[in-house]
Design an enzyme around this catalytic site. Sequence first.
Site, mmCIF file in Angstrom:
data_model
loop_
_atom_site.group_PDB
_atom_site.id
_atom_site.type_symbol
_atom_site.label_atom_id
_atom_site.label_comp_id
_atom_site.label_asym_id
_atom_site.label_seq_id
_atom_site.Cartn_x
_atom_site.Cartn_y
_atom_site.Cartn_z
ATOM 1 C CE1 TYR A 157 4.836 5.752 -4.335
ATOM 2 C CE2 TYR A 157 5.744 3.737 -3.379
ATOM 3 C CZ TYR A 157 5.062 4.386 -4.403
ATOM 4 O OH TYR A 157 4.607 3.675 -5.474
ATOM 5 C CE LYS A 161 1.194 5.442 -4.848
ATOM 6 N NZ LYS A 161 0.189 5.867 -5.850
#
Length: 271
Positions: A157, A161
Amino acid sequence: MTFAAKYGPWALVAGASDGLGAAFATGLAERGVNVVLLARRHEALRAVAESINSTTSAQTRTLAVDLAQSDAAAVIAEATADLDIGFLVYCAGADPNFRPFLSSPVQAAETMVQRNCMVPVQLCHHFAAPMVERGRGGIVVFGSGAGFAGGPNMVAYAASKAFDMVFAEALWAELHDKGVDVLGLILGKTDTPALRELEYSRGQIASLDEVPPGAVAVDDVIAEAFENLTSGPTWVVGEELRGAMQMLGSLPRKQAVELISAASASAMGSD
Protein backbone atom coordinates in the site's frame (compact mmCIF):
# COMPACT_ATOMS: atom_id res chain seq x y z
CA MET A 1 -14.71 30.44 -17.36
CA THR A 2 -17.10 28.58 -15.06
CA PHE A 3 -16.09 25.41 -13.24
CA ALA A 4 -18.31 23.29 -15.50
CA ALA A 5 -16.96 24.93 -18.65
CA LYS A 6 -13.39 24.25 -17.57
CA TYR A 7 -13.81 20.70 -16.25
CA GLY A 8 -17.04 19.39 -17.79
CA PRO A 9 -19.29 18.36 -19.22
CA TRP A 10 -18.59 14.95 -17.60
CA ALA A 11 -16.33 13.73 -14.83
CA LEU A 12 -15.33 10.18 -13.98
CA VAL A 13 -14.88 9.40 -10.29
CA ALA A 14 -13.29 6.05 -9.44
CA GLY A 15 -14.10 4.91 -5.92
CA ALA A 16 -17.42 6.77 -5.82
CA SER A 17 -19.50 4.31 -3.79
CA ASP A 18 -18.96 6.01 -0.41
CA GLY A 19 -16.68 8.23 1.64
CA LEU A 20 -14.31 10.53 -0.17
CA GLY A 21 -15.21 9.43 -3.69
CA ALA A 22 -18.94 9.91 -3.17
CA ALA A 23 -18.34 13.31 -1.57
CA PHE A 24 -16.08 14.43 -4.42
CA ALA A 25 -18.64 13.28 -6.98
CA THR A 26 -21.33 15.24 -5.16
CA GLY A 27 -19.12 18.32 -5.13
CA LEU A 28 -18.60 18.06 -8.87
CA ALA A 29 -22.34 17.68 -9.48
CA GLU A 30 -23.04 20.73 -7.29
CA ARG A 31 -20.68 22.68 -9.56
CA GLY A 32 -22.61 21.67 -12.68
CA VAL A 33 -20.53 18.73 -13.89
CA ASN A 34 -22.20 15.45 -14.85
CA VAL A 35 -20.65 12.46 -13.11
CA VAL A 36 -19.84 8.85 -13.97
CA LEU A 37 -19.80 7.01 -10.65
CA LEU A 38 -17.36 4.12 -10.73
CA ALA A 39 -16.80 1.42 -8.13
CA ARG A 40 -17.31 -2.29 -7.58
CA ARG A 41 -20.64 -2.23 -5.70
CA HIS A 42 -23.61 -1.45 -7.94
CA GLU A 43 -26.15 -0.91 -5.17
CA ALA A 44 -23.93 1.57 -3.35
CA LEU A 45 -23.33 3.48 -6.58
CA ARG A 46 -27.05 3.64 -7.25
CA ALA A 47 -27.64 5.17 -3.82
CA VAL A 48 -25.03 7.86 -4.49
CA ALA A 49 -26.55 8.54 -7.92
CA GLU A 50 -30.03 8.90 -6.42
CA SER A 51 -28.72 11.36 -3.86
CA ILE A 52 -27.00 13.46 -6.53
CA ASN A 53 -30.04 13.37 -8.81
CA SER A 54 -32.32 14.51 -5.99
CA THR A 55 -30.18 17.47 -4.95
CA THR A 56 -28.56 18.73 -8.18
CA SER A 57 -29.37 19.12 -11.86
CA ALA A 58 -26.36 17.05 -12.92
CA GLN A 59 -26.71 13.82 -14.84
CA THR A 60 -25.19 10.62 -13.48
CA ARG A 61 -24.15 7.27 -14.83
CA THR A 62 -23.14 4.30 -12.68
CA LEU A 63 -20.43 1.87 -13.71
CA ALA A 64 -19.79 -1.21 -11.58
CA VAL A 65 -16.26 -2.41 -12.33
CA ASP A 66 -13.73 -4.23 -10.17
CA LEU A 67 -10.59 -2.14 -10.55
CA ALA A 68 -8.45 -5.09 -9.54
CA GLN A 69 -9.26 -6.87 -12.81
CA SER A 70 -6.68 -6.71 -15.57
CA ASP A 71 -9.20 -5.41 -18.13
CA ALA A 72 -10.75 -2.76 -15.87
CA ALA A 73 -9.39 0.24 -17.76
CA ALA A 74 -10.49 -1.15 -21.12
CA VAL A 75 -14.00 -1.81 -19.80
CA ILE A 76 -14.20 1.74 -18.42
CA ALA A 77 -12.94 3.28 -21.66
CA GLU A 78 -15.55 1.40 -23.69
CA ALA A 79 -18.38 2.26 -21.28
CA THR A 80 -17.59 5.99 -21.45
CA ALA A 81 -16.74 6.23 -25.15
CA ASP A 82 -19.86 8.34 -25.83
CA LEU A 83 -19.04 10.91 -23.13
CA ASP A 84 -16.82 13.98 -23.09
CA ILE A 85 -14.82 13.37 -19.92
CA GLY A 86 -13.17 16.59 -18.77
CA PHE A 87 -12.27 15.58 -15.22
CA LEU A 88 -10.84 12.36 -13.81
CA VAL A 89 -10.73 11.54 -10.11
CA TYR A 90 -8.97 8.39 -8.92
CA CYS A 91 -10.03 7.85 -5.32
CA ALA A 92 -9.92 4.06 -5.18
CA GLY A 93 -7.27 1.96 -3.49
CA ALA A 94 -7.62 1.93 0.29
CA ASP A 95 -6.02 -0.91 2.24
CA PRO A 96 -8.70 -2.66 4.33
CA ASN A 97 -6.32 -5.15 5.94
CA PHE A 98 -3.22 -3.49 7.46
CA ARG A 99 -1.35 -6.79 7.77
CA PRO A 100 2.28 -7.91 7.48
CA PHE A 101 3.45 -8.48 3.93
CA LEU A 102 4.19 -12.18 4.44
CA SER A 103 0.92 -12.93 6.23
CA SER A 104 -1.08 -12.71 2.98
CA PRO A 105 -0.64 -14.39 -0.41
CA VAL A 106 1.43 -12.41 -2.87
CA GLN A 107 -1.72 -11.98 -4.94
CA ALA A 108 -2.96 -9.48 -2.33
CA ALA A 109 0.02 -7.23 -3.05
CA GLU A 110 -0.35 -7.74 -6.79
CA THR A 111 -3.99 -6.69 -6.55
CA MET A 112 -2.97 -3.55 -4.68
CA VAL A 113 -0.43 -2.64 -7.36
CA GLN A 114 -2.96 -3.31 -10.13
CA ARG A 115 -5.65 -1.14 -8.52
CA ASN A 116 -3.41 1.65 -7.21
CA CYS A 117 -0.79 1.88 -9.96
CA MET A 118 -1.67 0.18 -13.23
CA VAL A 119 -5.29 1.33 -13.55
CA PRO A 120 -4.68 5.03 -12.80
CA VAL A 121 -1.82 5.03 -15.30
CA GLN A 122 -4.07 3.47 -17.94
CA LEU A 123 -7.02 5.77 -17.24
CA CYS A 124 -4.89 8.91 -17.20
CA HIS A 125 -3.29 7.94 -20.49
CA HIS A 126 -6.71 7.35 -22.04
CA PHE A 127 -8.56 10.42 -20.74
CA ALA A 128 -5.74 13.00 -20.65
CA ALA A 129 -5.17 12.93 -24.41
CA PRO A 130 -8.52 14.53 -25.33
CA MET A 131 -8.14 16.97 -22.42
CA VAL A 132 -4.85 18.17 -23.91
CA GLU A 133 -6.46 18.39 -27.34
CA ARG A 134 -9.23 20.61 -25.94
CA GLY A 135 -6.79 22.63 -23.84
CA ARG A 136 -8.73 22.14 -20.61
CA GLY A 137 -9.47 19.51 -17.99
CA GLY A 138 -8.46 18.17 -14.62
CA ILE A 139 -7.04 15.07 -12.98
CA VAL A 140 -6.95 14.34 -9.25
CA VAL A 141 -5.11 11.28 -7.95
CA PHE A 142 -5.68 10.55 -4.28
CA GLY A 143 -2.55 9.66 -2.34
CA SER A 144 -1.68 9.02 1.27
CA GLY A 145 0.81 10.09 3.87
CA ALA A 146 1.69 6.40 3.98
CA GLY A 147 3.63 7.06 0.79
CA PHE A 148 6.08 9.41 2.52
CA ALA A 149 8.16 6.51 3.84
CA GLY A 150 7.87 2.76 4.27
CA GLY A 151 6.28 1.24 7.33
CA PRO A 152 5.10 -2.14 8.62
CA ASN A 153 1.74 -3.69 7.70
CA MET A 154 1.38 -1.57 4.56
CA VAL A 155 4.26 -2.66 2.37
CA ALA A 156 2.44 -2.76 -0.98
CA TYR A 157 0.00 0.00 0.00
CA ALA A 158 2.67 2.53 1.00
CA ALA A 159 4.74 1.74 -2.08
CA SER A 160 1.72 2.15 -4.35
CA LYS A 161 0.87 5.50 -2.78
CA ALA A 162 4.45 6.71 -3.23
CA PHE A 163 4.05 5.75 -6.89
CA ASP A 164 0.76 7.67 -7.12
CA MET A 165 2.32 10.82 -5.68
CA VAL A 166 5.31 10.86 -8.05
CA PHE A 167 3.12 9.83 -10.98
CA ALA A 168 0.79 12.79 -10.40
CA GLU A 169 3.74 15.16 -10.01
CA ALA A 170 5.31 14.00 -13.26
CA LEU A 171 1.98 14.19 -15.07
CA TRP A 172 1.53 17.74 -13.80
CA ALA A 173 4.99 18.62 -15.13
CA GLU A 174 3.91 17.53 -18.61
CA LEU A 175 0.31 18.75 -18.70
CA HIS A 176 -0.17 21.84 -16.55
CA ASP A 177 0.97 24.24 -19.28
CA LYS A 178 -1.39 22.54 -21.74
CA GLY A 179 -4.48 23.59 -19.82
CA VAL A 180 -4.90 20.41 -17.77
CA ASP A 181 -4.75 20.77 -13.99
CA VAL A 182 -3.21 17.73 -12.29
CA LEU A 183 -3.21 17.32 -8.55
CA GLY A 184 -1.80 14.62 -6.30
CA LEU A 185 -4.00 14.96 -3.22
CA ILE A 186 -2.22 13.52 -0.18
CA LEU A 187 -4.40 12.52 2.76
CA GLY A 188 -3.78 11.53 6.32
CA LYS A 189 -6.17 9.69 8.60
CA THR A 190 -9.67 10.36 7.25
CA ASP A 191 -13.06 9.44 8.70
CA THR A 192 -14.24 7.07 5.96
CA PRO A 193 -16.41 3.95 6.22
CA ALA A 194 -13.35 1.83 5.39
CA LEU A 195 -11.34 3.32 8.27
CA ARG A 196 -14.21 2.86 10.70
CA GLU A 197 -14.56 -0.78 9.71
CA LEU A 198 -10.83 -1.37 10.11
CA GLU A 199 -10.56 0.30 13.51
CA TYR A 200 -13.75 -1.36 14.75
CA SER A 201 -12.44 -4.78 13.73
CA ARG A 202 -9.25 -4.11 15.69
CA GLY A 203 -11.08 -2.79 18.75
CA GLN A 204 -9.86 0.78 18.24
CA ILE A 205 -13.42 2.17 18.31
CA ALA A 206 -16.47 0.79 20.11
CA SER A 207 -18.92 0.99 17.20
CA LEU A 208 -19.14 1.91 13.53
CA ASP A 209 -20.90 5.11 14.57
CA GLU A 210 -17.80 6.35 16.38
CA VAL A 211 -15.32 8.71 14.73
CA PRO A 212 -11.80 7.23 14.81
CA PRO A 213 -9.50 9.34 17.02
CA GLY A 214 -7.57 11.91 15.02
CA ALA A 215 -9.49 11.32 11.79
CA VAL A 216 -10.28 14.32 9.59
CA ALA A 217 -13.88 14.73 8.40
CA VAL A 218 -14.57 13.84 4.77
CA ASP A 219 -16.26 17.20 4.14
CA ASP A 220 -13.16 19.04 5.33
CA VAL A 221 -10.93 17.03 2.99
CA ILE A 222 -13.19 17.63 -0.01
CA ALA A 223 -13.47 21.35 0.71
CA GLU A 224 -9.68 21.64 0.80
CA ALA A 225 -9.39 19.59 -2.39
CA PHE A 226 -11.70 21.86 -4.39
CA GLU A 227 -9.97 24.97 -3.05
CA ASN A 228 -6.62 23.70 -4.32
CA LEU A 229 -7.32 22.08 -7.69
CA THR A 230 -4.84 24.46 -9.31
CA SER A 231 -2.26 24.13 -6.52
CA GLY A 232 -0.48 21.15 -8.07
CA PRO A 233 1.51 19.16 -8.47
CA THR A 234 0.95 18.01 -4.88
CA TRP A 235 -1.35 19.23 -2.16
CA VAL A 236 -1.07 17.75 1.32
CA VAL A 237 -4.38 18.02 3.20
CA GLY A 238 -4.25 19.50 6.69
CA GLU A 239 -1.67 21.56 8.56
CA GLU A 240 -0.65 18.60 10.71
CA LEU A 241 0.12 16.35 7.75
CA ARG A 242 1.93 19.14 5.91
CA GLY A 243 4.14 19.59 8.95
CA ALA A 244 4.80 15.86 9.13
CA MET A 245 5.80 15.76 5.46
CA GLN A 246 8.29 18.59 5.94
CA MET A 247 9.77 16.91 9.00
CA LEU A 248 10.08 13.50 7.33
CA GLY A 249 11.68 15.10 4.29
CA SER A 250 14.42 16.55 6.48
CA LEU A 251 15.35 13.19 8.01
CA PRO A 252 17.64 10.44 6.73
CA ARG A 253 15.50 7.72 5.16
CA LYS A 254 16.22 5.20 7.92
CA GLN A 255 15.00 7.61 10.58
CA ALA A 256 11.91 8.42 8.53
CA VAL A 257 11.05 4.72 8.29
CA GLU A 258 11.63 4.25 12.01
CA LEU A 259 9.36 7.18 12.78
CA ILE A 260 6.59 5.89 10.49
CA SER A 261 6.93 2.46 12.09
CA ALA A 262 6.58 3.86 15.60
CA ALA A 263 3.60 6.01 14.63
CA SER A 264 1.93 3.08 12.90
CA ALA A 265 2.33 0.84 15.93
CA SER A 266 0.98 3.52 18.25
CA ALA A 267 -2.01 4.34 16.08
CA MET A 268 -3.05 0.72 15.63
CA GLY A 269 -2.37 -0.40 19.18
CA SER A 270 0.26 -2.96 18.17
CA ASP A 271 3.70 -3.67 19.57
